[in-house]
Design an enzyme around this catalytic site. Structure first.
Site, PDB file in Angstrom:
ATOM      1  CB  CYS A   2      -8.563  -2.137  -6.859  1.00  0.00           C
ATOM      2  SG  CYS A   2      -9.742  -0.813  -7.033  1.00  0.00           S
ATOM      3  NE  ARG A  27      -3.515  -4.113  -4.570  1.00  0.00           N
ATOM      4  CZ  ARG A  27      -2.394  -3.685  -5.134  1.00  0.00           C
ATOM      5  NH1 ARG A  27      -1.255  -3.841  -4.520  1.00  0.00           N
ATOM      6  NH2 ARG A  27      -2.417  -3.113  -6.312  1.00  0.00           N
ATOM      7  CD1 TRP A  74      -8.726   3.544  -1.715  1.00  0.00           C
ATOM      8  CD2 TRP A  74      -8.495   4.419  -3.759  1.00  0.00           C
ATOM      9  NE1 TRP A  74      -8.338   4.859  -1.583  1.00  0.00           N
ATOM     10  CE2 TRP A  74      -8.191   5.420  -2.814  1.00  0.00           C
ATOM     11  CE3 TRP A  74      -8.418   4.745  -5.123  1.00  0.00           C
ATOM     12  CZ2 TRP A  74      -7.811   6.710  -3.176  1.00  0.00           C
ATOM     13  CZ3 TRP A  74      -8.040   6.028  -5.473  1.00  0.00           C
ATOM     14  CH2 TRP A  74      -7.742   6.992  -4.501  1.00  0.00           C
ATOM     15  CG  ASN A 100      -5.514  -2.745  -9.333  1.00  0.00           C
ATOM     16  OD1 ASN A 100      -4.410  -3.196  -9.105  1.00  0.00           O
ATOM     17  ND2 ASN A 100      -5.817  -1.499  -9.087  1.00  0.00           N
ATOM     18  N   GLY A 101      -7.358  -0.678 -11.747  1.00  0.00           N
ATOM     19  CA  GLY A 101      -6.772   0.271 -12.696  1.00  0.00           C
ATOM     20  C   GLY A 101      -7.815   1.253 -13.167  1.00  0.00           C
ATOM     21  CD  GLU A 489       6.800   9.211   7.536  1.00  0.00           C
ATOM     22  OE1 GLU A 489       6.596   9.870   6.498  1.00  0.00           O
ATOM     23  OE2 GLU A 489       6.363   8.053   7.695  1.00  0.00           O
ATOM     24  CE  LYS A 493       3.024   7.097   8.783  1.00  0.00           C
ATOM     25  NZ  LYS A 493       3.923   6.977   7.706  1.00  0.00           N
ATOM     26  CD  GLU A 496      -0.177   7.977   6.544  1.00  0.00           C
ATOM     27  OE1 GLU A 496      -0.507   7.889   5.356  1.00  0.00           O
ATOM     28  OE2 GLU A 496       0.954   7.667   6.944  1.00  0.00           O
ATOM     29  CG  HIS A 512       9.272  33.069   8.373  1.00  0.00           C
ATOM     30  ND1 HIS A 512       9.584  34.403   8.526  1.00  0.00           N
ATOM     31  CD2 HIS A 512      10.423  32.383   8.599  1.00  0.00           C
ATOM     32  CE1 HIS A 512      10.873  34.519   8.815  1.00  0.00           C
ATOM     33  NE2 HIS A 512      11.408  33.307   8.872  1.00  0.00           N
ATOM     34  CE  LYS A 611       2.114  -0.668   3.157  1.00  0.00           C
ATOM     35  NZ  LYS A 611       2.456   0.581   3.828  1.00  0.00           N
TER      36      LYS A 611
END
Ligand code: G6P
Length: 616
Positions: A2, A27, A74, A100-101, A489, A493, A496, A512, A611
């Site tokens: 947000c 955000r 968000w 926001n929260g 990573e 990447k 996502e 394994h 983000k």
């Protein structure tokens, strides 16, 4: 997670707010909304989807007014609907709010407000907070000293459990905004005859570089002419106005197609900025100006703990290996969200590092506070100047890579790898690393930006490979030692931004379990360097090949691969082992970027992600 924007001044507020919201979309981008103050009431526009959609939808609706607030969401409480979009307006039409929260005790408050006749249009916790403020506002004596509106905000927030960055307007108070924070970021921009509020500098940088970083528990009261900052306990706060060191160009895409592309190609410069002024004059060690801990105390540390989330956590796994290898001090790496609840035994001389690009990730912040509560020092490695983690840390290292706007971290990640490598050098040189090894190490790190430049020249080859592999649904990323976190990573990447299933594994561990996935339909990306592990990794590649798995090999220049073992070979420059993870990261970034472009997906705003994750 947000984004919020507020404006008060002489210009048309909605235009400025919408521009700010576009910059905060990283955000959250489930919905967007704006409210302005007009003739003792509010003009409101809100809609699911992106800010662009809201702009189009509101073209006919003029949204006049020189005071306003806006939000990009968000979703947490309540689905992605127009009704759940912010701003929210209290049922008595007195208060407009963006938030926001997360308000944790909203259920009880909502029950109470229902008994008082307040009604609700949405499923959000924010609308509950908004109505609670309306309730306190109508109870506040009209003739009280000071601002009745401000006092009502203060009383409301004293009842709140959870986190918030809020901005509110009151229908009875033209040209006033009250804004407050606890656990969510909030910045006041001090412009020329105008003020702005935002979750992040990028939303206001086109209008002013002068900012006040508000602290938890502070409330700012804006009028068209001035502002005051007080605390929840009504104490006055003297504001410190800081100057942001970057300009609007850094937050714009320029000639690139996406922020992610820009940020990948910016890495040579970003890494130069991370290193600038951070090597000793004799060129044998690293120098950090902001650790706030003496070399003698640093020397006493018997165990380092690294806490982080997401890509930052991957960077910690590399730092762990480099510190253990070059400085011979044990390192523990924890997901911040797990550390807080694990209650692990800690040694007397432990030291913590919290790694976070944004400096606002709530899991990392909470873990850091837990370590501090136990009496330990926590140093931050962090990109956003003035962020909560940076301010609450006992010291730290700023990454200085400029704003990172693409949701998938790129330049901030390689810069975290670099800071980790520099820490290994710094700690190593306090212990057994010799002067000449230090000189060699520093030389290698100084050469990293040029090696990254060289590696970026592989972009056309990687784009071609990406176009041919974009239709696969599963990938494995495999590497050993410091290339294992790079494999993690690479897999992160890819999944996502392209939504392709990908897993990262230590190359030998692949047999394994993950080997069961191998077929012609599941390509493996191998990260291969020359050195002790080379032959072992070759064996893993043979095992994949024997099962008809396709192989994309990212290999150091001097590695000789048996003919036909890999289907695609991407050659990266040879380098020092402290530089290797940085150099090897570039091709995996490019691969996921170009696959996502080939799939025509939204590279910079992947679905469901944000983000900066400011909820637990
Ligand atoms: C989110 C982002 C990740 C990022 C992580 C940690 O999940 O999507 O890309 O790595 O947060 O962010 P931080 O700002 O703490 O580095």
């Amino acid at each position: 997670m947000c984004g919020i924007v507020g404006y008060i001044g002489k210009q048309k507020a909605s235009t400025i707010i919408l521009e700010g919201l576009k910059r905060l979309e990283y955000r959250g981008y489930d919905s967007a909304g704006v409210a302005t103050q007009v003739n003792g009431g509010f003009e409101l526009a809100k809609k699911i989807g992106r800010v662009d959609g809201l702009m189009k939808a509101t073209r006919a609706q003029k949204l006049p007014g020189t005071t306003g607030i806006g939000h990009t969401r968000w979703a947490t409480h309540g689905g992605v609907t127009d009704a759940n979009a912010h701003p929210h307006i209290s049922s008595d039409q007195k208060i407009a709010m963006i938030h926001n929260g997360v308000i944790e005790n909203y259920v009880g408050i909502k029950k109470f407000l229902l008994t008082k006749g307040y009604t609700f249009q949405s499923e959000t916790d924010t609308e509950v907070l908004c109505n609670l403020l309306a309730y306190h506002y109508q109870k506040e004596p009209a003739n009280a000293e000071g601002s009745r509106f401000l006092e009502a905000v203060r009383k409301t927030l004293r009842h709140i459990e959870g986190t918030y960055g809020i901005a509110v307007m009151c229908a009875d108070c033209p040209a006033e905004i009250v804004s407050a924070r606890k656990g969510s970021p909030l910045i006041l921009g001090v412009g020329d005859g105008e003020y702005m509020l935002a979750s992040d500098v990028s939303a206001i940088i086109s209008r002013t570089q002068n900012v006040v970083y508000l602290k938890d528990g502070e409330i700012v009261h804006l009028t068209a002419k001035n502002f005051t900052i007080t605390t929840l306990e009504s104490e006055d706060v003297s504001p410190v106005i800081d100057k942001v060191s970057w300009t609007i160009e850094a937050a714009e895409m320029g000639s690139y197609a996406h922020f992610m592309e820009k940020e990948i190609f910016e890495q040579p410069l970003a890494l130069e900025n991370t290193m600038r002024g951070r090597f000793s004059e004799d060129g044998s060690t690293a120098v950090f100006g902001g650790l706030n801990i003496s070399a003698i105390d640093f020397r006493q540390v018997d165990r380092f703990h690294f806490i982080a989330c997401g890509s930052a956590w991957h960077s910690c796994l590399v730092a762990e290996q480099l510190i253990e290898r070059f400085a011979r001090v044990p390192v523990e790496v924890d997901y911040a969200s797990e550390f807080r609840y694990r209650n692990i035994p800690l040694s007397k001389n432990a030291l913590f590092f919290a790694i976070s690009q944004s400096g606002e990730t709530i899991d990392t912040l909470a873990a850091m506070r837990e370590a501090q509560r136990k009496g330990y020092k926590v140093l931050a490695i962090n990109n956003v100047v003035g962020s909560t983690i940076a301010r609450e840390a006992d010291g730290g290292v700023y990454q200085h890579v400029g704003p990172e706007i693409g949701v998938a971290s790129t330049k901030a990640f390689t810069s975290q790898l670099l800071v980790g490598a520099m820490l290994a050098l710094y700690i190593g040189r306090m212990r057994d690393m010799s002067f000449s090894s230090g000189i060699e190490y520093v030389k290698a790190l100084k050469g990293v930006p040029d090696l990254v430049r060289e590696t970026l020249k592989l972009a056309p080859q990687i784009k071609d490979i990406a176009n041919r592999y974009a239709h696969y649904h599963d990938f494995l990323f495999l590497g050993r030692l410091t290339l294992f976190p790079v494999a993690l990573e690479g897999a992160l990447k890819l999944k996502e931004i392209s939504y392709i299933h990908a897993e990262g594994y230590p190359a030998a561990e692949m047999k394994h379990g993950p080997i069961a996935l191998i077929s012609e339909q599941c390509p493996s990306v191998f990260l291969v360097s020359s050195g002790e592990m080379f032959n072992k990794v070759l064996s893993s590649m043979q095992e994949i090949k024997a099962r008809k798995g396709k192989i994309i090999a990212i290999v150091s220049a001097n590695c000789e691969l048996p003919e036909g073992l890999a289907d695609e070979v991407i050659r990266i420059p040879e380098c020092h082992e402290a530089a290797l993870p940085i150099i090897a990261t570039i091709p995996v970034q490019l691969l996921s970027y170009y696959i996502t472009v080939a799939l025509k997906l939204d590279v910079d705003k992947p679905r469901n992600l944000a983000k900066s994750v400011t909820v637990e």
